[in-house]
Design a protein around this motif. Structure first.
Motif, PDB file in Angstrom:
ATOM      1  N   UNK A 156      33.713  53.193  45.281  1.00  0.00           N
ATOM      2  CA  UNK A 156      33.860  53.472  46.726  1.00  0.00           C
ATOM      3  C   UNK A 156      32.511  53.249  47.216  1.00  0.00           C
ATOM      4  N   UNK A 157      32.430  52.786  48.642  1.00  0.00           N
ATOM      5  CA  UNK A 157      31.193  52.464  49.522  1.00  0.00           C
ATOM      6  C   UNK A 157      30.752  53.792  49.623  1.00  0.00           C
ATOM      7  N   UNK A 158      29.233  54.033  49.435  1.00  0.00           N
ATOM      8  CA  UNK A 158      28.684  55.101  49.540  1.00  0.00           C
ATOM      9  C   UNK A 158      28.686  55.741  50.940  1.00  0.00           C
ATOM     10  N   UNK A 159      28.940  55.136  51.716  1.00  0.00           N
ATOM     11  CA  UNK A 159      29.010  55.654  53.163  1.00  0.00           C
ATOM     12  C   UNK A 159      29.958  56.456  53.584  1.00  0.00           C
ATOM     13  N   UNK A 160      31.028  56.579  52.607  1.00  0.00           N
ATOM     14  CA  UNK A 160      32.251  57.566  52.624  1.00  0.00           C
ATOM     15  C   UNK A 160      32.035  58.709  51.718  1.00  0.00           C
ATOM     16  N   UNK A 173      38.048  60.832  54.375  1.00  0.00           N
ATOM     17  CA  UNK A 173      37.058  60.238  55.286  1.00  0.00           C
ATOM     18  C   UNK A 173      36.861  58.737  55.539  1.00  0.00           C
ATOM     19  N   UNK A 174      37.074  57.998  54.414  1.00  0.00           N
ATOM     20  CA  UNK A 174      37.302  56.506  54.571  1.00  0.00           C
ATOM     21  C   UNK A 174      38.339  56.199  55.620  1.00  0.00           C
ATOM     22  N   UNK A 175      39.446  57.035  55.764  1.00  0.00           N
ATOM     23  CA  UNK A 175      40.673  56.722  56.764  1.00  0.00           C
ATOM     24  C   UNK A 175      40.554  57.590  57.826  1.00  0.00           C
ATOM     25  N   UNK A 176      39.357  58.232  58.225  1.00  0.00           N
ATOM     26  CA  UNK A 176      39.177  59.091  59.143  1.00  0.00           C
ATOM     27  C   UNK A 176      40.151  60.055  59.356  1.00  0.00           C
ATOM     28  N   UNK A 220      48.156  54.503  57.519  1.00  0.00           N
ATOM     29  CA  UNK A 220      48.448  53.042  57.466  1.00  0.00           C
ATOM     30  C   UNK A 220      47.589  52.237  58.508  1.00  0.00           C
ATOM     31  N   UNK A 221      47.594  52.811  59.888  1.00  0.00           N
ATOM     32  CA  UNK A 221      46.790  52.105  60.712  1.00  0.00           C
ATOM     33  C   UNK A 221      45.260  51.682  60.339  1.00  0.00           C
ATOM     34  N   UNK A 222      44.488  52.786  59.931  1.00  0.00           N
ATOM     35  CA  UNK A 222      43.182  52.641  59.406  1.00  0.00           C
ATOM     36  C   UNK A 222      43.324  51.691  58.259  1.00  0.00           C
ATOM     37  N   UNK A 223      44.152  51.737  57.221  1.00  0.00           N
ATOM     38  CA  UNK A 223      44.281  50.807  56.104  1.00  0.00           C
ATOM     39  C   UNK A 223      44.174  49.402  56.542  1.00  0.00           C
ATOM     40  N   UNK A 224      45.153  49.174  57.577  1.00  0.00           N
ATOM     41  CA  UNK A 224      45.382  47.876  57.924  1.00  0.00           C
ATOM     42  C   UNK A 224      44.086  47.341  58.688  1.00  0.00           C
ATOM     43  N   UNK A 225      43.373  48.263  59.484  1.00  0.00           N
ATOM     44  CA  UNK A 225      42.053  47.728  59.984  1.00  0.00           C
ATOM     45  C   UNK A 225      40.941  47.689  59.030  1.00  0.00           C
ATOM     46  N   UNK A 256      37.020  46.235  48.875  1.00  0.00           N
ATOM     47  CA  UNK A 256      38.605  46.064  49.310  1.00  0.00           C
ATOM     48  C   UNK A 256      39.232  46.598  48.219  1.00  0.00           C
ATOM     49  N   UNK A 257      38.991  46.427  47.046  1.00  0.00           N
ATOM     50  CA  UNK A 257      39.654  47.266  45.912  1.00  0.00           C
ATOM     51  C   UNK A 257      39.777  48.824  45.910  1.00  0.00           C
ATOM     52  N   UNK A 258      38.708  49.217  46.544  1.00  0.00           N
ATOM     53  CA  UNK A 258      38.560  50.717  46.670  1.00  0.00           C
ATOM     54  C   UNK A 258      39.339  50.862  47.751  1.00  0.00           C
ATOM     55  N   UNK A 259      39.505  50.232  48.828  1.00  0.00           N
ATOM     56  CA  UNK A 259      40.193  50.617  50.043  1.00  0.00           C
ATOM     57  C   UNK A 259      41.590  50.676  49.685  1.00  0.00           C
ATOM     58  N   UNK A 260      42.168  49.811  48.831  1.00  0.00           N
ATOM     59  CA  UNK A 260      43.497  49.537  48.178  1.00  0.00           C
ATOM     60  C   UNK A 260      43.889  50.701  47.376  1.00  0.00           C
ATOM     61  N   UNK A 261      42.901  51.211  46.413  1.00  0.00           N
ATOM     62  CA  UNK A 261      43.197  52.372  45.745  1.00  0.00           C
ATOM     63  C   UNK A 261      43.221  53.579  46.472  1.00  0.00           C
ATOM     64  N   UNK A 262      42.241  53.493  47.387  1.00  0.00           N
ATOM     65  CA  UNK A 262      42.411  54.959  48.515  1.00  0.00           C
ATOM     66  C   UNK A 262      43.648  54.980  49.073  1.00  0.00           C
ATOM     67  N   UNK A 263      44.182  53.889  49.606  1.00  0.00           N
ATOM     68  CA  UNK A 263      45.519  54.009  50.202  1.00  0.00           C
ATOM     69  C   UNK A 263      46.445  54.323  49.363  1.00  0.00           C
TER      70      UNK A 263
END
Length: 180
Positions: A1-5, A10-13, A26-31, A56-63
């Motif tokens: 995961x990006x170290x900013x989150x 937090x990633x999806x606010x 779902x909205x944050x994921x798409x954005x 991008x892979x981390x975003x998918x896994x988080x979602x």
């Protein structure tokens, strides 16, 4: 995961609580997927492309984790330092073990029925029963998490894991019965 989150919430606010706002998820994921899609970095240096591919892979896994009620609860417990690894947690709840046995036995009886209309009817009723038990357990899980009652939350996660496995077996039986 990006170290900013710090974590997936937090990633999806999203606030770190359940149930989560699935529309906002779902909205944050798409954005995020639009913003960090690897195709957007096709002309970047290889290290930047690889970093965006991983992000991008981390975003998918988080979602995937937060989109599933059970896995999001397991993730939330892990954030609170609760070990929910089924290999390490021995279930000592006698009533839960008896319930598992009875539900498995009931499914076996239904599977062995020869009268197809009766089998179909009983499988439909059994599925409804399992969904009701799942919803009751999930409600208890949410209540336990809200009170930080990690023992009860872990117990409800064990119940939900069993019910998901049982539902998978119901789905297999339905596929055989209805020849999907």
């Amino acid at each position: 995961m990006n170290n900013l989150q710090k974590n997936y919430f937090d990633l999806f606010e999203l606030p770190i609580k359940l149930p989560l706002d699935r529309d906002k998820l779902a909205l944050c994921y798409q954005q995020l997927q639009r913003q960090y899609h690897p195709d957007n970095f096709a002309t970047s240096e290889e290290s930047a492309r690889l970093a965006m591919l991983q992000y991008s892979a981390d975003i998918n896994q988080a979602y995937q984790i937060l989109d599933n009620p059970l896995s999001s609860a397991q993730y939330l417990l892990a954030l609170n330092g609760i070990d929910i690894d089924p290999e390490k947690n021995i279930i000592n709840d006698h009533a839960f073990l008896i319930q598992q046995f009875e539900l498995r036995e009931q499914l076996d009886i239904i599977a062995n029925l020869r009268d197809l209309p009766e089998k179909e009817q009983q499988l439909t009723e059994f599925t409804s029963t399992i969904k009701n038990i799942w919803q009751e357990s999930y409600t208890l899980l949410l209540s336990a998490i809200a009170r930080s009652d990690w023992s009860l939350a872990t117990s409800q996660i064990n119940t939900l894991r069993f019910l998901e496995k049982l539902q998978q077996d119901i789905d297999i039986l339905e596929e055989k019965l209805f020849d999907f």
